[in-house]
Scaffold this active site. Structure first.
Site, PDB file in Angstrom:
ATOM      1  N   ASN A   1      66.757 -29.159  58.982  1.00 48.10           N
ATOM      2  CA  ASN A   1      66.182 -28.805  57.679  1.00 48.10           C
ATOM      3  C   ASN A   1      66.774 -27.481  57.216  1.00 48.10           C
ATOM      4  O   ASN A   1      67.301 -26.701  58.015  1.00 48.10           O
ATOM      5  CB  ASN A   1      64.667 -28.591  57.819  1.00 48.10           C
ATOM      6  CG  ASN A   1      63.930 -29.863  58.098  1.00 48.10           C
ATOM      7  OD1 ASN A   1      63.939 -30.347  59.223  1.00 48.10           O
ATOM      8  ND2 ASN A   1      63.296 -30.418  57.088  1.00 48.10           N
TER       9      ASN A   1
ATOM     10  N   CYS B   1      65.941 -36.499  61.863  1.00 47.92           N
ATOM     11  CA  CYS B   1      65.072 -37.658  62.017  1.00 47.92           C
ATOM     12  C   CYS B   1      65.745 -38.611  62.984  1.00 47.92           C
ATOM     13  O   CYS B   1      66.935 -38.906  62.839  1.00 47.92           O
ATOM     14  CB  CYS B   1      64.856 -38.326  60.651  1.00 47.92           C
ATOM     15  SG  CYS B   1      63.930 -39.857  60.779  1.00 47.92           S
TER      16      CYS B   1
ATOM     17  N   ARG C   1      57.199 -29.952  63.983  1.00 49.37           N
ATOM     18  CA  ARG C   1      57.248 -31.423  63.840  1.00 49.37           C
ATOM     19  C   ARG C   1      58.676 -31.889  63.586  1.00 49.37           C
ATOM     20  O   ARG C   1      59.365 -32.345  64.496  1.00 49.37           O
ATOM     21  CB  ARG C   1      56.284 -31.850  62.708  1.00 49.37           C
ATOM     22  CG  ARG C   1      55.962 -33.321  62.684  1.00 49.37           C
ATOM     23  CD  ARG C   1      57.012 -34.186  62.063  1.00 49.37           C
ATOM     24  NE  ARG C   1      57.362 -33.821  60.690  1.00 49.37           N
ATOM     25  CZ  ARG C   1      58.400 -34.351  60.051  1.00 49.37           C
ATOM     26  NH1 ARG C   1      59.172 -35.247  60.634  1.00 49.37           N
ATOM     27  NH2 ARG C   1      58.698 -33.967  58.815  1.00 49.37           N
ATOM     28  N   ASP C   2      59.174 -31.712  62.372  1.00 47.44           N
ATOM     29  CA  ASP C   2      60.530 -32.192  62.055  1.00 47.44           C
ATOM     30  C   ASP C   2      61.550 -31.494  62.946  1.00 47.44           C
ATOM     31  O   ASP C   2      62.523 -32.106  63.410  1.00 47.44           O
ATOM     32  CB  ASP C   2      60.832 -31.907  60.569  1.00 47.44           C
ATOM     33  CG  ASP C   2      61.970 -32.743  60.017  1.00 47.44           C
ATOM     34  OD1 ASP C   2      62.880 -33.087  60.785  1.00 47.44           O
ATOM     35  OD2 ASP C   2      61.974 -33.033  58.814  1.00 47.44           O
TER      36      ASP C   2
ATOM     37  N   HIS D   1      67.289 -31.428  54.037  1.00 46.37           N
ATOM     38  CA  HIS D   1      68.100 -31.265  55.250  1.00 46.37           C
ATOM     39  C   HIS D   1      69.458 -30.713  54.813  1.00 46.37           C
ATOM     40  O   HIS D   1      69.883 -30.901  53.666  1.00 46.37           O
ATOM     41  CB  HIS D   1      68.211 -32.603  55.992  1.00 46.37           C
ATOM     42  CG  HIS D   1      66.940 -32.945  56.707  1.00 46.37           C
ATOM     43  ND1 HIS D   1      66.759 -32.734  58.049  1.00 46.37           N
ATOM     44  CD2 HIS D   1      65.764 -33.446  56.252  1.00 46.37           C
ATOM     45  CE1 HIS D   1      65.530 -33.112  58.403  1.00 46.37           C
ATOM     46  NE2 HIS D   1      64.898 -33.545  57.319  1.00 46.37           N
TER      47      HIS D   1
ATOM     48  N   HIS E   1      62.066 -31.190  50.208  1.00 49.11           N
ATOM     49  CA  HIS E   1      62.286 -31.212  51.666  1.00 49.11           C
ATOM     50  C   HIS E   1      63.774 -31.504  51.866  1.00 49.11           C
ATOM     51  O   HIS E   1      64.217 -32.635  51.705  1.00 49.11           O
ATOM     52  CB  HIS E   1      61.398 -32.309  52.270  1.00 49.11           C
ATOM     53  CG  HIS E   1      61.558 -32.531  53.741  1.00 49.11           C
ATOM     54  ND1 HIS E   1      60.595 -32.188  54.670  1.00 49.11           N
ATOM     55  CD2 HIS E   1      62.554 -33.097  54.464  1.00 49.11           C
ATOM     56  CE1 HIS E   1      60.976 -32.531  55.879  1.00 49.11           C
ATOM     57  NE2 HIS E   1      62.173 -33.090  55.790  1.00 49.11           N
TER      58      HIS E   1
HETATM   59  P1  HMG Z   1      55.148 -50.821  65.172  1.00 49.50           P
HETATM   60  O1  HMG Z   1      55.796 -51.044  66.493  1.00 49.50           O
HETATM   61  O2  HMG Z   1      55.502 -51.718  64.037  1.00 49.50           O
HETATM   62  O3  HMG Z   1      53.564 -50.714  65.246  1.00 49.50           O
HETATM   63  O4  HMG Z   1      55.458 -49.331  64.746  1.00 49.50           O
HETATM   64  P2  HMG Z   1      52.443 -51.519  65.942  1.00 49.50           P
HETATM   65  O5  HMG Z   1      51.221 -51.340  65.092  1.00 49.50           O
HETATM   66  O6  HMG Z   1      52.935 -52.899  66.271  1.00 49.50           O
HETATM   67  O7  HMG Z   1      52.214 -50.714  67.314  1.00 49.50           O
HETATM   68  C1  HMG Z   1      53.166 -50.695  68.361  1.00 49.50           C
HETATM   69  C2  HMG Z   1      52.664 -49.796  69.477  1.00 49.50           C
HETATM   70  O8  HMG Z   1      52.564 -48.448  69.011  1.00 49.50           O
HETATM   71  C3  HMG Z   1      51.254 -50.165  69.951  1.00 49.50           C
HETATM   72  O9  HMG Z   1      51.177 -49.766  71.330  1.00 49.50           O
HETATM   73  C4  HMG Z   1      50.371 -49.241  69.147  1.00 49.50           C
HETATM   74  O10 HMG Z   1      49.136 -48.975  69.756  1.00 49.50           O
HETATM   75  C5  HMG Z   1      51.207 -47.996  69.096  1.00 49.50           C
HETATM   76  P3  HMG Z   1      51.249 -50.887  72.515  1.00 49.50           P
HETATM   77  O11 HMG Z   1      50.143 -51.848  72.195  1.00 49.50           O
HETATM   78  O12 HMG Z   1      52.628 -51.507  72.387  1.00 49.50           O
HETATM   79  O13 HMG Z   1      51.046 -50.068  73.760  1.00 49.50           O
HETATM   80  N1  HMG Z   1      50.927 -47.190  67.914  1.00 49.50           N
HETATM   81  C6  HMG Z   1      50.617 -45.880  67.946  1.00 49.50           C
HETATM   82  N2  HMG Z   1      50.477 -45.005  68.950  1.00 49.50           N
HETATM   83  C7  HMG Z   1      50.137 -43.737  68.619  1.00 49.50           C
HETATM   84  N3  HMG Z   1      49.943 -43.319  67.346  1.00 49.50           N
HETATM   85  C8  HMG Z   1      50.072 -44.181  66.313  1.00 49.50           C
HETATM   86  C9  HMG Z   1      50.427 -45.522  66.604  1.00 49.50           C
HETATM   87  N4  HMG Z   1      50.622 -46.600  65.825  1.00 49.50           N
HETATM   88  C10 HMG Z   1      50.922 -47.615  66.638  1.00 49.50           C
HETATM   89  N5  HMG Z   1      49.889 -43.745  65.066  1.00 49.50           N
HETATM   90  C11 HMG Z   1      54.856 -47.289  63.653  1.00 49.50           C
HETATM   91  C12 HMG Z   1      54.973 -48.808  63.526  1.00 49.50           C
HETATM   92  C13 HMG Z   1      54.660 -46.723  62.251  1.00 49.50           C
HETATM   93  C14 HMG Z   1      53.680 -46.958  64.546  1.00 49.50           C
HETATM   94  C15 HMG Z   1      56.170 -46.764  64.279  1.00 49.50           C
HETATM   95  O14 HMG Z   1      57.243 -47.265  63.559  1.00 49.50           O
HETATM   96  C16 HMG Z   1      56.233 -45.264  64.311  1.00 49.50           C
HETATM   97  O15 HMG Z   1      55.484 -44.609  65.015  1.00 49.50           O
HETATM   98  N6  HMG Z   1      57.154 -44.691  63.537  1.00 49.50           N
HETATM   99  C17 HMG Z   1      57.267 -43.255  63.427  1.00 49.50           C
HETATM  100  C18 HMG Z   1      58.643 -42.888  63.123  1.00 49.50           C
HETATM  101  C19 HMG Z   1      58.738 -41.377  62.970  1.00 49.50           C
HETATM  102  O16 HMG Z   1      57.904 -40.623  63.435  1.00 49.50           O
HETATM  103  N7  HMG Z   1      59.827 -40.948  62.296  1.00 49.50           N
HETATM  104  C20 HMG Z   1      60.059 -39.554  62.100  1.00 49.50           C
HETATM  105  C21 HMG Z   1      59.118 -38.936  61.129  1.00 49.50           C
HETATM  106  S1  HMG Z   1      59.513 -39.259  59.447  1.00 49.50           S
HETATM  107  C22 HMG Z   1      60.699 -38.066  59.057  1.00 49.50           C
HETATM  108  O17 HMG Z   1      61.174 -37.349  59.916  1.00 49.50           O
HETATM  109  C23 HMG Z   1      61.073 -37.900  57.635  1.00 49.50           C
HETATM  110  C24 HMG Z   1      60.502 -36.642  56.978  1.00 49.50           C
HETATM  111  O18 HMG Z   1      60.857 -35.467  57.682  1.00 49.50           O
HETATM  112  C25 HMG Z   1      61.021 -36.546  55.554  1.00 49.50           C
HETATM  113  C26 HMG Z   1      62.537 -36.737  55.520  1.00 49.50           C
HETATM  114  O19 HMG Z   1      63.264 -35.851  55.990  1.00 49.50           O
HETATM  115  O20 HMG Z   1      62.916 -37.810  55.069  1.00 49.50           O
HETATM  116  C27 HMG Z   1      58.964 -36.713  56.910  1.00 49.50           C
HETATM  117 MG    MG Z   2      62.788 -34.424  57.520  1.00 52.22          MG
END
Ligand code: HMG
Ligand code: MG
Length: 307
Positions: A249, A240, A15-16, A209, A207
């Site tokens: 990481n 990210c 994932r990450d 990095h 966690h």
């Molecule tokens: P948004 O644009 O505000 O959401 O995004 P929305 O509800 O308006 O939906 C927009 C579109 O996305 C729609 O599709 C939804 O259906 C679709 P459209 O109608 O335009 O065709 N959608 C989805 N599709 C699939 N699965 C879903 C989903 N939700 C909505 N779950 C949202 C808000 C949260 C969805 C967006 O901002 C997003 O997906 N963000 C994810 C960002 C991400 O993955 N970042 C990396 C992971 S976090 C990380 O790495 C940190 C971590 O490692 C710890 C650290 O190191 O800090 C964990």
């Molecule tokens: Mg991370």
């Protein structure tokens, strides 16, 4: 040093590790990575994310990865779920654990999940309730707990506040994340000491990095603070998409080398991890970021040449 005898490591490379790769990584490679990690003894595997494919295209094959994953008994497979849409997909895919991810800074929350911290907690509430109703384990991540790429310094009080709100949602585990790898050992001790007043130590994880080369030191500082759960990523993969300049990481091989050296049991087979780290790095066309992994692979090669 007063250290635990056992540590629990969640492998986050599928994932990450892969979410930030610019070139598409095939589902075949993702599944083989998971298979190799499981064969190396991984028992907590963060396999993919059910997030918007518009936001993170590399995770668009989440359902396929889950469908093809081997599921040996005793393995907890977790996936990221930012909202109910993600949760429903995770449930259909048979995830054992779902991960909600909040931030300790408003700026990062907006960039990463497009809502404020308070809004994110409200979005997570039904996810948390559904996870409990379906008896799935619920984990949370608190991003940018040691510094934010947009806001800069992040007060310890903000980390404590978000962690307490996630605790109130019923999280089984809360991961304190150094998204951009700026934390140092004393900072880690301060943050864990403060958060532990709100959340029991056994429910906390680290966690880290490795952007500034501090991740292994920060694992040691966490162990000294009484934390014994960590995320790590094979070959040090990771990053990210919403934290520019942040590198991978802490490498699983480095963490396992460290822990075994400290007499801490991990249940992981370091030789197989080294193989897996070298294999995935070759697949991605780059050198592994694991210092221990590269050193052990080079030593093996020298030994093979002299026999
Ligand atoms: P948004 O644009 O505000 O959401 O995004 P929305 O509800 O308006 O939906 C927009 C579109 O996305 C729609 O599709 C939804 O259906 C679709 P459209 O109608 O335009 O065709 N959608 C989805 N599709 C699939 N699965 C879903 C989903 N939700 C909505 N779950 C949202 C808000 C949260 C969805 C967006 O901002 C997003 O997906 N963000 C994810 C960002 C991400 O993955 N970042 C990396 C992971 S976090 C990380 O790495 C940190 C971590 O490692 C710890 C650290 O190191 O800090 C964990
Ligand atoms: Mg991370």
């Amino acid at each position: 040093m007063n250290l635990p005898s056992r540590a629990f490591i969640t492998e986050v490379a599928p994932r990450d590790g892969l979410q930030n790769e610019k070139q598409p990584v095939s589902t075949d490679v993702k599944v083989e990575l998971c298979e190799r990690l499981l064969a190396a003894g991984v028992r907590q595997l963060e396999a993919t994310s059910f997030v918007s494919p518009k936001w993170v295209p590399q995770m668009a094959d989440a359902a396929d990865v889950m469908a093809r994953l081997p599921r040996p008994a005793g393995v907890t497979v977790s996936v990221l779920t930012p909202n109910m849409k993600g949760f429903e997909a995770a449930l259909a895919a048979g995830a054992d654990e779902v991960v909600i991810f909040a931030a300790a800074s408003e700026a990062f929350s907006m960039r990463n999940i497009n809502c404020s911290i308070a809004e994110s907690i409200e979005r997570f509430r039904p996810v948390a309730q559904a996870a409990k109703a379906h008896r799935l384990r619920l984990r949370a991540a608190v991003s940018v707990a040691f510094g934010c790429p947009y806001q800069g310094e992040v007060p310890v009080a903000s980390v404590v506040d978000v962690s307490a709100r996630l605790r109130d949602l019923g999280c089984d585990e809360i991961g304190i994340a150094d998204t951009i790898g700026v934390g140092t050992a004393a900072h880690v001790a301060r943050v864990f000491d403060a958060v532990a007043r709100e959340v029991p130590l056994e429910q906390l994880s680290g966690h880290f990095h490795d952007t500034y080369g501090q991740a292994v030191a920060n694992v040691v500082a966490s162990l000294q603070s009484g934390v014994f759960r960590f995320d790590s990523s094979i070959a040090g993969l990771g990053g990210c998409p919403y934290a520019k300049g942040a590198t991978g990481n802490v490498a699983t091989e480095d963490v396992v080398y460290l822990m075994h050296g400290l007499g801490i049991e991990t249940g992981l087979d370091l030789d197989r991890l080294v193989d897996t780290g070298q294999w995935i790095s070759a697949q991605l066309g780059r050198r592994s970021q694991s210092r221990a992994g590269n050193a052990l692979a080079a030593r093996r090669q020298r030994e093979a040449e002299t026999t």
